[in-house]
Motif scaffolding. Sequence first.
Motif, PDB file in Angstrom:
ATOM      1  N   GLU A  22       0.818  -1.230   0.000  1.00 47.50           N
ATOM      2  CA  GLU A  22       0.000   0.000   0.000  1.00 47.50           C
ATOM      3  C   GLU A  22       0.842   1.267   0.000  1.00 47.50           C
ATOM      4  OE1 GLU A  22      -2.401  -3.244   1.935  1.00 47.50           O
ATOM      5  OE2 GLU A  22      -0.349  -2.552   2.065  1.00 47.50           O
ATOM      6  N   SER A  23       2.007   1.220   0.657  1.00 48.72           N
ATOM      7  CA  SER A  23       2.820   2.429   0.795  1.00 48.72           C
ATOM      8  C   SER A  23       3.271   2.981  -0.553  1.00 48.72           C
ATOM      9  CB  SER A  23       4.040   2.161   1.684  1.00 48.72           C
ATOM     10  OG  SER A  23       4.884   1.201   1.077  1.00 48.72           O
ATOM     11  N   LYS A  24       3.306   2.119  -1.580  1.00 48.81           N
ATOM     12  CA  LYS A  24       3.729   2.572  -2.910  1.00 48.81           C
ATOM     13  C   LYS A  24       2.794   3.644  -3.472  1.00 48.81           C
ATOM     14  CE  LYS A  24       5.444  -2.015  -4.164  1.00 48.81           C
ATOM     15  NZ  LYS A  24       5.070  -3.199  -4.934  1.00 48.81           N
ATOM     16  N   PHE A  25       1.561   3.654  -2.990  1.00 50.54           N
ATOM     17  CA  PHE A  25       0.578   4.593  -3.551  1.00 50.54           C
ATOM     18  C   PHE A  25       0.077   5.606  -2.531  1.00 50.54           C
ATOM     19  CE2 PHE A  25       0.174   0.651  -6.072  1.00 50.54           C
ATOM     20  CZ  PHE A  25       0.616   1.162  -7.287  1.00 50.54           C
ATOM     21  N   LEU A  26       0.664   5.623  -1.335  1.00 52.78           N
ATOM     22  CA  LEU A  26       0.193   6.533  -0.281  1.00 52.78           C
ATOM     23  C   LEU A  26       0.680   7.952  -0.522  1.00 52.78           C
ATOM     24  CD1 LEU A  26       0.497   5.024   3.291  1.00 52.78           C
ATOM     25  CD2 LEU A  26      -1.525   5.961   2.188  1.00 52.78           C
TER      26      LEU A  26
ATOM     27  N   GLU B  69       0.196  12.093   0.901  1.00 49.14           N
ATOM     28  CA  GLU B  69      -0.279  12.937   2.005  1.00 49.14           C
ATOM     29  C   GLU B  69      -1.694  13.440   1.735  1.00 49.14           C
ATOM     30  OE1 GLU B  69       1.391  16.980   3.830  1.00 49.14           O
ATOM     31  OE2 GLU B  69       2.957  15.502   3.386  1.00 49.14           O
ATOM     32  N   GLY B  70      -2.552  13.325   2.753  1.00 61.50           N
ATOM     33  CA  GLY B  70      -3.916  13.808   2.617  1.00 61.50           C
ATOM     34  C   GLY B  70      -4.874  12.796   2.029  1.00 61.50           C
ATOM     35  N   MET B  71      -4.344  11.610   1.621  1.00 60.16           N
ATOM     36  CA  MET B  71      -5.198  10.588   1.012  1.00 60.16           C
ATOM     37  C   MET B  71      -6.128   9.983   2.054  1.00 60.16           C
ATOM     38  SD  MET B  71      -3.873   7.247  -1.081  1.00 60.16           S
ATOM     39  CE  MET B  71      -3.271   8.141  -2.513  1.00 60.16           C
ATOM     40  N   GLN B  72      -7.388   9.747   1.639  1.00 58.28           N
ATOM     41  CA  GLN B  72      -8.373   9.121   2.524  1.00 58.28           C
ATOM     42  C   GLN B  72      -8.250   7.611   2.402  1.00 58.28           C
ATOM     43  OE1 GLN B  72     -10.432  11.347   4.186  1.00 58.28           O
ATOM     44  NE2 GLN B  72      -9.326  12.949   3.100  1.00 58.28           N
ATOM     45  N   VAL B  73      -8.100   6.928   3.537  1.00 58.76           N
ATOM     46  CA  VAL B  73      -7.987   5.472   3.532  1.00 58.76           C
ATOM     47  C   VAL B  73      -8.903   4.901   4.609  1.00 58.76           C
ATOM     48  CG1 VAL B  73      -5.573   5.565   2.771  1.00 58.76           C
ATOM     49  CG2 VAL B  73      -6.093   5.340   5.215  1.00 58.76           C
ATOM     50  N   VAL B  74      -9.011   3.569   4.618  1.00 53.92           N
ATOM     51  CA  VAL B  74      -9.691   2.882   5.716  1.00 53.92           C
ATOM     52  C   VAL B  74      -8.602   2.156   6.502  1.00 53.92           C
ATOM     53  CG1 VAL B  74     -11.357   1.108   6.368  1.00 53.92           C
ATOM     54  CG2 VAL B  74     -11.794   2.550   4.369  1.00 53.92           C
ATOM     55  N   VAL B  75      -8.523   2.409   7.812  1.00 55.19           N
ATOM     56  CA  VAL B  75      -7.563   1.687   8.648  1.00 55.19           C
ATOM     57  C   VAL B  75      -8.314   0.533   9.308  1.00 55.19           C
ATOM     58  CG1 VAL B  75      -5.950   1.806  10.589  1.00 55.19           C
ATOM     59  CG2 VAL B  75      -6.243   3.799   9.087  1.00 55.19           C
ATOM     60  N   PHE B  76      -7.734  -0.669   9.225  1.00 53.72           N
ATOM     61  CA  PHE B  76      -8.343  -1.849   9.833  1.00 53.72           C
ATOM     62  C   PHE B  76      -7.768  -2.070  11.226  1.00 53.72           C
ATOM     63  CE2 PHE B  76      -8.470  -3.229   5.237  1.00 53.72           C
ATOM     64  CZ  PHE B  76      -9.837  -3.049   5.101  1.00 53.72           C
TER      65      PHE B  76
ATOM     66  N   PRO C  38      -4.223  -1.466  15.137  1.00 57.52           N
ATOM     67  CA  PRO C  38      -4.256  -1.225  13.690  1.00 57.52           C
ATOM     68  C   PRO C  38      -3.385  -2.251  12.976  1.00 57.52           C
ATOM     69  CG  PRO C  38      -2.964   0.484  14.806  1.00 57.52           C
ATOM     70  CD  PRO C  38      -3.516  -0.405  15.877  1.00 57.52           C
ATOM     71  N   ILE C  39      -3.951  -2.993  12.010  1.00 57.91           N
ATOM     72  CA  ILE C  39      -3.169  -4.042  11.342  1.00 57.91           C
ATOM     73  C   ILE C  39      -2.996  -3.793   9.848  1.00 57.91           C
ATOM     74  CG2 ILE C  39      -3.850  -5.808  13.011  1.00 57.91           C
ATOM     75  CD1 ILE C  39      -5.577  -6.979  10.612  1.00 57.91           C
ATOM     76  N   GLY C  40      -3.622  -2.766   9.314  1.00 55.18           N
ATOM     77  CA  GLY C  40      -3.454  -2.522   7.881  1.00 55.18           C
ATOM     78  C   GLY C  40      -4.416  -1.461   7.402  1.00 55.18           C
ATOM     79  N   ILE C  41      -4.344  -1.183   6.105  1.00 62.20           N
ATOM     80  CA  ILE C  41      -5.220  -0.159   5.533  1.00 62.20           C
ATOM     81  C   ILE C  41      -5.782  -0.647   4.204  1.00 62.20           C
ATOM     82  CG2 ILE C  41      -3.906   1.742   6.553  1.00 62.20           C
ATOM     83  CD1 ILE C  41      -2.891   2.321   3.635  1.00 62.20           C
ATOM     84  N   GLU C  42      -6.826   0.031   3.768  1.00 63.94           N
ATOM     85  CA  GLU C  42      -7.343  -0.164   2.415  1.00 63.94           C
ATOM     86  C   GLU C  42      -7.263   1.182   1.723  1.00 63.94           C
ATOM     87  OE1 GLU C  42     -10.599  -2.982   1.004  1.00 63.94           O
ATOM     88  OE2 GLU C  42     -11.672  -1.163   1.530  1.00 63.94           O
ATOM     89  N   LEU C  43      -6.586   1.183   0.583  1.00 67.37           N
ATOM     90  CA  LEU C  43      -6.453   2.405  -0.215  1.00 67.37           C
ATOM     91  C   LEU C  43      -7.721   2.632  -1.014  1.00 67.37           C
ATOM     92  CD1 LEU C  43      -2.938   1.636  -1.736  1.00 67.37           C
ATOM     93  CD2 LEU C  43      -3.420   3.444  -0.088  1.00 67.37           C
TER      94      LEU C  43
END
Length: 189
Positions: free
Chosen positions: A104-108, A110-117, A123-128
């Motif tokens: 995921e970090s390849k596309f992160l 600043e200011g991007m809205q994500v879902v944190v799981f 916290p174990i991960g995110i959805e872009l």
Amino acid sequence: MGVKIDINSIQRDMFIEHNGQPYRVLDYEHVKPGKGQAFVRIKAKNMQTGNVIELTYKSSDAIELADFEQVFAEYSYTDGDSYYFVSQTTYEMIQVPADRLVEESKFLKEGMQVVVFFYKGQPIGIELPRHVELKVVETEPAFKGDTAAGGSKPAKLETGAVVQVPFFVNEGDIIKVDTRTGTYIERVR
């Protein structure tokens, strides 16, 4: 123990517990064989490893829901070891270990809205977002004749990701990328 539900109430995107791990239901089907007992086949993704597995439950089974939470957040910054997100409901800072966000970090940005799981409060991960718009910072110029033949060339994006793009894409262009596959969709401007 977590909350148990009847297997027939299963739905896509539910988070279930299997062998002490959280899984997200990608798909399911109710199977009624001519003989024998009906069952439910579930395709589920392990939210910690990313592996996709198939599970089979008898239609009389109950299934345990994972202690799982999704928080809408905005990406703030990284210090190399962790990525930091601001919850959009509580405005608290959420810290996610970098090793949880390798892809995921390849596309992160600043200011991007994500879902944190969150699993069991951690916290174990995110959805872009499915698609992101990013600026091309480095790519070879197209040579005359390249563009007619089609084909592609690598382009480095502002987040550090490298994706294959058509020859007509230039440095400074903003392109739309599919975050699940890392593929170019279109040039935005």
